[in-house]
Each structure stands twice: as C-alpha cells, then as structure tokens.
Design a protein around this motif. Structure first.
Motif, PDB file in Angstrom:
ATOM      1  N   THR A 110       0.933  -1.053  -0.072  1.00 11.76           N
ATOM      2  CA  THR A 110      -0.013   0.038  -0.004  1.00 11.76           C
ATOM      3  C   THR A 110       0.906   1.262  -0.165  1.00 11.76           C
ATOM      4  OG1 THR A 110      -0.372   0.294   2.474  1.00 11.76           O
ATOM      5  CG2 THR A 110      -1.930  -1.164   1.274  1.00 11.76           C
ATOM      6  N   HIS A 111       1.938   0.945   0.599  1.00 13.48           N
ATOM      7  CA  HIS A 111       3.041   2.189   0.702  1.00 13.48           C
ATOM      8  C   HIS A 111       4.221   1.655   1.148  1.00 13.48           C
ATOM      9  CE1 HIS A 111       1.543   2.454   4.408  1.00 13.48           C
ATOM     10  NE2 HIS A 111       2.497   3.338   4.977  1.00 13.48           N
ATOM     11  N   HIS A 167       6.761   2.725   3.519  1.00 14.86           N
ATOM     12  CA  HIS A 167       7.457   3.228   4.728  1.00 14.86           C
ATOM     13  C   HIS A 167       8.072   2.171   5.303  1.00 14.86           C
ATOM     14  CE1 HIS A 167       4.529   7.116   5.135  1.00 14.86           C
ATOM     15  NE2 HIS A 167       5.304   7.096   4.052  1.00 14.86           N
ATOM     16  N   THR A 225       3.148  -1.485  -6.169  1.00 13.21           N
ATOM     17  CA  THR A 225       2.862  -0.500  -5.718  1.00 13.21           C
ATOM     18  C   THR A 225       2.645   0.689  -6.561  1.00 13.21           C
ATOM     19  OG1 THR A 225       3.661   0.827  -3.713  1.00 13.21           O
ATOM     20  CG2 THR A 225       5.190   0.358  -5.442  1.00 13.21           C
ATOM     21  N   GLU A 241       4.670   6.283  -5.460  1.00 12.64           N
ATOM     22  CA  GLU A 241       5.164   5.567  -4.325  1.00 12.64           C
ATOM     23  C   GLU A 241       6.534   5.076  -4.761  1.00 12.64           C
ATOM     24  OE1 GLU A 241       5.237   4.738   0.084  1.00 12.64           O
ATOM     25  OE2 GLU A 241       3.725   6.022  -1.444  1.00 12.64           O
ATOM     26  N   HIS A 247      -4.959   4.111  -5.846  1.00  9.04           N
ATOM     27  CA  HIS A 247      -4.184   4.969  -5.251  1.00  9.04           C
ATOM     28  C   HIS A 247      -5.159   6.088  -4.597  1.00  9.04           C
ATOM     29  CE1 HIS A 247      -1.881   8.677  -6.396  1.00  9.04           C
ATOM     30  NE2 HIS A 247      -1.154   8.264  -5.199  1.00  9.04           N
ATOM     31  N   HIS A 295      -1.812   9.564   3.287  1.00  9.30           N
ATOM     32  CA  HIS A 295      -0.608   9.221   4.169  1.00  9.30           C
ATOM     33  C   HIS A 295       0.871   9.304   3.561  1.00  9.30           C
ATOM     34  CE1 HIS A 295       1.334   7.357   7.711  1.00  9.30           C
ATOM     35  NE2 HIS A 295       1.803   6.492   6.884  1.00  9.30           N
ATOM     36  N   SER A 296       0.758   8.985   2.599  1.00 10.21           N
ATOM     37  CA  SER A 296       2.014   9.416   1.564  1.00 10.21           C
ATOM     38  C   SER A 296       1.349   9.637   0.125  1.00 10.21           C
ATOM     39  CB  SER A 296       2.930   8.102   1.531  1.00 10.21           C
ATOM     40  OG  SER A 296       2.487   7.140   0.412  1.00 10.21           O
ATOM     41  N   HIS A 346       0.356   6.554  -1.449  1.00 11.12           N
ATOM     42  CA  HIS A 346      -0.372   5.741  -0.851  1.00 11.12           C
ATOM     43  C   HIS A 346      -1.685   5.073  -1.527  1.00 11.12           C
ATOM     44  CE1 HIS A 346      -3.405   4.305   2.225  1.00 11.12           C
ATOM     45  NE2 HIS A 346      -2.388   4.157   3.185  1.00 11.12           N
ATOM     46  N   ASP A 398      -2.742   2.958   5.987  1.00 13.43           N
ATOM     47  CA  ASP A 398      -2.497   3.865   7.008  1.00 13.43           C
ATOM     48  C   ASP A 398      -3.130   5.089   6.907  1.00 13.43           C
ATOM     49  OD1 ASP A 398      -0.806   2.224   7.908  1.00 13.43           O
ATOM     50  OD2 ASP A 398       1.001   3.336   7.867  1.00 13.43           O
ATOM     51  N   ASP A 415       0.987  11.994   8.480  1.00  8.25           N
ATOM     52  CA  ASP A 415       0.455  12.150   6.865  1.00  8.25           C
ATOM     53  C   ASP A 415       0.969  13.317   6.229  1.00  8.25           C
ATOM     54  OD1 ASP A 415      -1.031   9.813   7.814  1.00  8.25           O
ATOM     55  OD2 ASP A 415      -3.165  10.903   7.422  1.00  8.25           O
ATOM     56  N   SER A 429      -6.135  12.344   3.076  1.00  6.28           N
ATOM     57  CA  SER A 429      -6.630  11.087   3.998  1.00  6.28           C
ATOM     58  C   SER A 429      -7.987  11.282   4.423  1.00  6.28           C
ATOM     59  CB  SER A 429      -5.622  11.229   5.269  1.00  6.28           C
ATOM     60  OG  SER A 429      -4.212  11.058   4.759  1.00  6.28           O
TER      61      SER A 429
END
Length: 279
Positions: free
Chosen positions: A110-111, A113, A139, A143, A186, A190-191, A194, A211, A228, A234
């Motif tokens: 999903t991302h 991190h 992804t 991202e 997409h 959050h990013s 994300h 997230d 975020d 978000s």
C-alpha cells in the motif's frame, strides 16, 4: 493465526513484528483525553502497533499485503526509537501453512514506509537480496518514485536498504491495479503514493485502508496521523471508502491494529462484528 474466509478468498494474518509509536503523533491534533478512550497507551505515551502482513489466497495465487518489520534490519538505536520489541516471524508463520517465501506470488504494498517494507529484503553474502524472490511487488508509481528519491520529510522512512535488490520485481500502476477479486486504488494522503485495497468476492466486500485508517480507533475521518504528508487527502479518502464499505456491510481490515484484525461498522458508526487479535 486469525482468519477471514469469504466465498472464494481466504485472508490470514501473520506475525510481522510490532513497534510502539507516540500516541500524539498517531492521532495528530486529537486530544489525548479523546483518543486514549479508544486505544490503550503506555506510560511513555506510546501505542502498540502491529506490523502483521495479511496472506490472501485467491485465484490459485498467494498474495501478501505488506512485508512486516523484517529481521536484522534495525540497529539497537532504531529499535529503541521505534519501540520495536519483536521482529518478524514470517518464515515460521508461512512454514506452518506449508508455504515458503518463494511461494508468494504478489506483494501488495500500500506504501513503502519502513514499517511496511523492511521485510522485503535481507542481507545475504554481504549483499541485499529479495526475501520473496518469485513475487511481483506491486505499488503505485508515485510511491515507487518517492521510495527511490525521497524528499526532505520522507527520507527518514524511505530507506535504500528496503528497495536495493528488488528493483526487477517491482510492478507499478497509476490509478488502479487489479487481479481477480483484488483491486489496489491510489489514494494519496498518508504518503503521496499511498493506496488502499478492495476485495469483492461475490456479494462480500473487504476494505483495507492501510494507514489512512491504521486502527479501528481512527474511524473518525478527522482523526488523521501527524505522519500524514497530505492530511486532507486522507480525510477525503477515509470518508469516501468508509461510506462505500458501510453501505456494503464490508469488513474493514488492519495491518497495524493491536486489538482487531477486522471489523464491520454499522450506519451509526458502532462496531457490529469483529475479529479480535489473539494475544
């Protein structure tokens, strides 16, 4: 291993490790007096956050949502700062199911991190190699671009150690990606890159908001993380997909929640069904 079985799709949660992050950071501007009623906090003001990948079996394929905390990737200072009390047990968890890392067909990220991507690589013979050598790693293009070229804010969570060695396995998408009943969308938030997951199996639906709703306690659309990068995105995405899921009596699943693996929300916002994490 907690399970959620649909008609033709099976989900199982695997132990990918745990960390503890500051509760204020995880709930942003929400006062502690409010969020602490919904999620436990320790004497360091930290909340427990699982990093447990979800094994999805569908269409004769093995999908893994996220990769866990990995093993041997964090030094002692990082473990202390991130409250990592337990690293991944993914290999042994897969072995219990008669599987090996080489049996995973798709990694759905999903991302990327660190707490989602540390389990993608490991050191072997002094080099970084893929933990899941036969998998396509999916992804969003946004991202993947930021993972390799982080900005001043994101460089603390996008680590080269988590993408060196897997470049040839990565498959990116712009707006959506799908395989059988599984769709990645997409959202940003959050990013910038994300994404969320939607599973539609006959009349049954699963929404995995990753997230932008990391735990059941983040249900309120306005309760967004200080982490975020784009909080308004978000908020809008959480509103949209909560409404989508609630109208379909969907299961909402979690990677980070230390209390529930999955819940259903009624129209009044209260939990109507749940799958608790066994401790």
């Amino acid at each position: 291993m907690e399970k959620l079985e649909l008609r033709n799709v099976k989900l199982q949660w695997l132990n990918g490790g745990v960390n503890h992050l500051d509760g204020g950071a995880m709930f942003g501007v929400v006062p502690k007096a409010l969020w602490s009623r919904k999620y436990a906090v320790n004497d360091k003001n930290q909340i427990e956050l699982r990093a447990d990948p979800i094994l999805i079996q569908a269409e004769g394929k093995n999908f893994l949502v996220e990769s866990g905390m990995g093993n041997g990737k964090l030094n002692e200072k990082q473990k202390r700062n991130f409250g990592v009390l337990e690293e991944s047990r993914l290999d042994s968890e897969l072995e219990k199911l008669g599987l090996k890392p080489g049996d995973i067909d798709y990694l759905l990220m999903t991302h990327m991190h660190f707490d989602h991507a540390c389990g993608l690589t490991k050191v072997s013979g002094g080099e970084l190699v893929s933990v899941f050598p036969n998998a396509k790693i999916v992804t969003s293009q946004v991202e993947w671009d930021e993972m390799r070229n982080p900005n001043i804010r994101s460089k603390s969570t996008y680590w080269k150690e988590n993408w060196h060695g897997i470049e040839q396995q990565v498959e990116t998408f712009e707006k959506e990606w799908s395989f059988g009943p599984i769709k990645m969308i997409h959202t940003g938030g959050h990013s910038d890159g994300h994404s969320i997951l939607i599973i539609e199996d006959e009349e049954l639906t699963v929404v995995h908001m990753a997230d932008i709703m990391p735990t059941h306690a983040h249900q309120n659309p306005l309760w967004v993380l200080a982490y975020d990068d784009y909080p308004m995105d978000s908020i809008f995405s959480k509103q949209k997909w909560l409404e989508f899921g609630i109208n379909r009596d969907a299961w909402f699943t979690f990677y980070h929640d230390a209390v529930y693996r999955a819940v259903k929300f009624g129209q009044d916002g209260k939990i109507t069904e749940s799958i608790a994490r066994k401790k």
